[in-house]
Design a protein around this motif. Structure first.
Motif, short mmCIF file in Angstrom:
data_model
loop_
_atom_site.label_atom_id
_atom_site.label_comp_id
_atom_site.label_asym_id
_atom_site.label_seq_id
_atom_site.Cartn_x
_atom_site.Cartn_y
_atom_site.Cartn_z
N TYR A 215 0.82 -1.22 0.00
CA TYR A 215 0.00 0.00 0.00
C TYR A 215 0.85 1.26 0.00
N LYS A 222 0.40 6.61 -6.88
CA LYS A 222 -0.67 7.58 -7.04
C LYS A 222 -0.11 8.99 -7.09
N ASN A 237 -0.45 3.31 10.55
CA ASN A 237 -0.30 1.86 10.72
C ASN A 237 0.83 1.50 11.67
N PRO A 312 -8.29 0.18 12.66
CA PRO A 312 -9.66 0.01 12.14
C PRO A 312 -10.10 -1.44 12.12
N PHE B 107 -4.50 -1.70 -0.62
CA PHE B 107 -5.28 -0.65 0.03
C PHE B 107 -4.71 -0.45 1.42
N ASN B 108 -4.60 0.82 1.83
CA ASN B 108 -4.08 1.10 3.16
C ASN B 108 -5.11 0.70 4.21
N PRO B 109 -4.76 -0.21 5.13
CA PRO B 109 -5.75 -0.71 6.09
C PRO B 109 -6.27 0.37 7.03
N ALA B 110 -5.61 1.51 7.10
CA ALA B 110 -5.98 2.51 8.09
C ALA B 110 -7.04 3.50 7.57
N HIS B 111 -7.34 3.46 6.28
CA HIS B 111 -8.26 4.47 5.75
C HIS B 111 -9.42 3.84 5.00
N ARG B 112 -10.53 4.57 4.98
CA ARG B 112 -11.71 4.08 4.25
C ARG B 112 -11.45 4.14 2.75
N GLN B 116 -9.28 6.90 0.18
CA GLN B 116 -8.15 6.54 -0.66
C GLN B 116 -8.45 6.86 -2.12
N TYR B 155 -13.86 0.05 5.53
CA TYR B 155 -12.41 -0.15 5.52
C TYR B 155 -12.09 -1.37 4.64
N HIS B 157 -10.61 -4.12 5.08
CA HIS B 157 -10.81 -5.48 5.62
C HIS B 157 -12.29 -5.85 5.67
#
Lengths: 318, 549
Positions: A215, A222, A237, A312, B107-112, B116, B155, B157
């Protein structure tokens, strides 16, 4: 959200169990200390009869279990007992010193936490550059020396001939905030120097560890800027390990400052526990030790909760 | 900007080097590539061919440990190698976008998801955050994601793999780029999910007339997606032609060998005659916590027979293996070995019972202890189950290495990291054989391998089965593998067996509707296959089409 509350409740309960176990260890530990308070207080000239009488009066002759249960039930009622040395309530003695210790911890943390986060993030951004190496080398140097040595170096540099800051951080005469910050500067700086390295290096390592993640590559592809990649894509993270090491260092700032307080003659809990051990003033020693344990438990609990909140995957179930 | 059909990307004499220890070794050797606006180029080849590296180079990007060492990369007239990093960054995401193989990891796990999505357009100043979010909902709908209004607020996940892959394609479209690099976007997906993703990608690329480089090792997939195909081998071009020509008349031997790899099929075995099966699963219901993952699963496996267990991920294939090995005791039912019921948990089984059932895993990388030498990796089960020591153990290990067609002297003292993927999988096979079992579970043993290497593994397993009278249970989601190696097939769905029988029956109608769906979802070499299939399904209703008609 409810499961976070449940987790907090569980951890609090577990913390209480921990404190109970710690209370046993503290009690046994103080029992094992050599020397006898009555003998210490009355001096070498005391006759065995007067020593025995004093022991009887203080209840030191009761069986250990009875004394432990008495002590614990009193504490549960909020009564930490009375100092054997000067008859003052332990809670009062600790209370005043606790405020001083917390002030110093807050002072040091207010410098070291932002400083180490910023340095860690910058070191990760400029990894393997001269800047990174310089920051790492300085941080390692400062933790490689014993605290008292760092303290004396700072005294030599800042309190010697020029005398910018006092070498004795006495709090006599109730100083105002500005005066307090001035007097306590050197102890706070010493603590900053010995704690920054851990937090800085953990921040750097936790971030760099993530930079190989798909990511992060995605963010690069991007067209996101390197600084934003670190702050927005890696840092969130990496929070869990960083929060944990900060909590450990905060706990250290409260409980581990004995040496620094002694060097700067700062009237905090560290001084108090050293004095009380010397005088075999067990109620005070036990009270302070229990307080230290409580601080550890509470800070670790806070760290766990914050780490959960930052994830999350734990906050938003499928 | 130039008209459609104008040259968009031109790569000339591209050399890329990768770091191996201290040295830089070339991994892409003088590749040329051109792409017009709105055109889709397929890059195909086995792992190590340099496909992804070339795809990333088209964005002026080289991974850590790689460097672009020669050649020119011209994107719409901009020389990406000579351009500043700031220029390249302003192109990435805005005019050239990337879709990665594993959406779950990318996909970054920390953001919706929607945050992103919006990041690119907002950072590049193409749209405001509010505009980007409403645009996201629109593209999510176009990618046929369920609940396009709300899915973005989840998210990563919380979203399935196939949906994530579509969300990532939508994200790549956010700035309406001129070019998208698709890097094996469906390789990690089930065949049924793959179709949904492929058709969604194809529609959106058509709709916005985006040029694309489509990277894959799956020829049948690239046939559906690309206008032109370029075949790569070890960093060099083998040949390039438009899709239909390439499929009909490949001119190079290597290309033909890629076409041919699905040709392995083992000889028909006579039906089982022996009365008792080596292994029987009887009415097994099992699961985790309160959830039943398997419901009333039954099948038999006889000596010298291979039973393929197929189904999508989550259908209970691996859970069945866990029940057989005793890792997961069943709630109901039992597992029998040569007619004798086995204790449900592995702790209750005798050493000899444990010896008889061995396993080979999908990821040889993680299934082999990286610190042990081959000698010990293979030697330990022989020592533990058969009590071999010293010279006899050494001889046994050497015999096993010869059996798996690895030269004993050259390999016995190596570490797993010193072997290729196919060799590691062979070590996994030798380790299972070392116990001298009667029954081996092969869990997706070829899915992480290139087709040519995978075929070698299948041939080896076939040979060993004949030599040692082994019974195999072959877990796979790849129907080509089933065709190649199975005698009987068990089709699983949502923890139940929906169909079972000899392979020949399985591949002939009538089928169970789910088997039909699985079979019809396997891409074929025909470039019109996807279009035809979608039309047929459209006509036959939303589902899998009528069963057996």
């Amino acid at each position: 959200m409810p499961h976070v509350l449940r987790m907090i409740a569980q951890r609090l309960a577990l913390g209480l169990v921990t404190l109970f176990v710690v209370s046993i260890i503290i009690f046994l530990g103080t029992e094992l200390l050599p020397g006898d308070f009555a003998q210490q207080m009355l001096g070498q000239a005391a006759t065995p009869e007067t020593v025995a009488a004093l022991r009887e009066r203080l209840g030191l002759n009761d069986p250990m279990l009875v004394r432990y249960v008495d002590w614990l039930t009193d504490i549960l009622r909020g009564d930490f007992g009375v100092s054997l040395a000067n008859g003052q309530p332990v809670a009062d003695l600790i209370g005043r010193r606790l405020v001083n210790t917390l002030s110093l911890a807050l002072y040091a943390a207010a410098i070291s936490v932002p400083l180490s986060l910023a340095l860690g993030i910058l070191a990760a951004l400029f990894r393997n550059t001269l800047f990174d190496r310089f920051v790492n080398a300085s941080a390692l140097t400062s933790i490689s020396f014993p605290e008292f040595f760092v303290a004396y170096i700072l005294i030599f540099l800042f309190a010697g001939a020029g005398g910018m800051f006092p070498s004795m951080a006495s709090l006599r005469g109730d100083p105002g905030l500005g005066e307090y910050l001035h007097r306590a500067f050197l102890p706070a700086l010493t603590l900053t120097l010995v704690t920054t390295a851990y937090m800085m290096r953990m921040t750097r390592a936790a971030i760099i560890n993530l930079l190989a993640s798909p990511y992060i590559e995605m963010a690069r592809l991007k067209g996101i800027s390197p600084m934003r990649i670190i702050l927005r894509h890696a840092l969130p993270n990496a929070l869990a390990p960083i929060i944990n090491v900060i909590a450990l260092n905060l706990a250290y700032l409260i409980t581990g400052v004995v040496v620094v307080e002694v060097v700067f003659v700062y009237p905090g809990l560290g001084q108090l526990i050293v004095d009380s051990v010397t005088a075999r003033d067990m109620p005070v020693v036990q009270g302070v030790a229990l307080l230290f344990a409580g601080a550890y438990v509470l800070l670790n609990l806070t760290a766990d909760v914050l780490a959960t909140l930052s994830n999350p995957r734990l906050m938003h179930r499928r | 900007m130039s008209e459609k059909g104008g040259r968009l990307l031109e790569i000339r004499g591209l050399w890329i080097e990768g770091q191996a220890d201290e040295d830089w070794v070339p991994i892409v050797k003088g590749v040329d590539l051109t792409l017009d606006r709105g055109e889709v180029l397929g890059l195909i080849g086995e792992s190590g061919a340099g496909k992804s590296t070339i795809g990333l180079a088209a964005m002026g990007y080289a991974r850590d440990g790689c460097r672009i060492s020669g050649g020119e990369i011209l994107f719409d007239g901009i020389d990406l190698r000579a351009a500043s990093e700031a220029t390249r960054r302003s192109l990435r995401g805005r005019r050239i976008a990337y879709v990665a193989q594993s959406a779950a990891a990318s996909f970054n796990p920390a953001h919706r998801l929607i945050a992103q999505y919006a990041e690119g357009p907002v950072r590049h100043g193409v749209m405001s955050a509010a505009e980007a979010e409403s645009d996201a909902v629109d593209l999510y709908a176009r990618m046929r994601l369920p609940d396009p209004e709300s899915i973005g607020f989840r998210y990563p996940h919380q979203v399935s793999g196939g949906q994530l892959q579509r969300a990532m394609t939508a994200m790549a479209m956010a700035c309406r780029p001129d070019l998208i690099i698709f890097d094996e976007p469906t390789t990690a997906l089930d065949v049924t999910t793959q179709i949904e993703v492929l058709s969604a990608i194809r529609d959106i690329v058509d709709r916005f007339d985006t040029a694309a480089i489509y990277i894959t090792h799956d020829l049948a997939v690239v046939a559906q997606m690309a206008d032109r195909i370029k075949v790569l081998l070890r960093g060099e071009e083998v040949e390039e032609a438009d899709t239909r020509t390439m499929l009909a008349t490949p001119s190079e031997d290597y290309t033909r060998s890629l076409w041919a790899v699905r040709s392995f099929a083992r000889a028909e075995q006579p039906p089982a005659r022996d009365a008792t099966a080596v292994l029987s699963v009887e009415g097994v219901t099992a699961g985790y916590d309160r959830l039943d993952v398997l419901r009333d699963v039954s099948f038999d496996i006889h000596a010298r027979r291979t039973v393929a267990v197929v189904g999508e991920s989550g259908s209970g294939k691996s859970t069945t293996a866990r029940v057989i090995t005793g890792l997961l005791p069943p709630r109901m039912g039992e597992v029998r070995f040569e007619g004798t019921p086995l204790p449900p948990g592995y702790r209750g089984r005798s050493r000899d019972q444990l010896r008889q059932i061995q396993m080979i895993y999908q990821m040889a990388d993680t299934a082999l202890n990286p610190k042990l030498r081959i000698r010990d990796l293979i030697g330990r089960p022989a020592q533990m189950y058969l009590g071999l020591r010293g010279k006899r153990l050494e001889e046994r290990v050497r015999d096993l290495l010869s059996l798996i067609e690895l030269e004993p002297d050259a390999h016995i003292d190596r570490l797993p990291s010193e072997l290729s993927g196919g060799q590691k999988q062979r070590i996994g096979i030798a380790r299972a054989l070392a116990a001298e079992p009667r029954f081996i579970i092969c869990d997706e043993v070829t899915s992480a391998l290139d087709q040519l290497v995978a075929e070698g593994i299948l041939r080896l397993l076939d040979k060993l089965q004949g030599e040692f009278d082994l019974a195999y249970m072959f877990i796979t989601h790849d129907l080509a593998t089933v065709r190649a190696i199975a005698d009987e097939v068990v089709v699983m769905k949502e923890g139940r067996v929906v169909e079972q029988g000899p392979k020949a029956d399985m591949f002939q109608p009538p089928h169970h509707p789910y088997t039909e769906l699985l079979l019809s979802s396997v891409p074929e070499m025909d470039p019109d296959w996807l279009t035809d299939l979608l039309e047929r399904r459209e006509a036959g209703g939303a589902g899998a089409g009528a069963a057996g008609t």
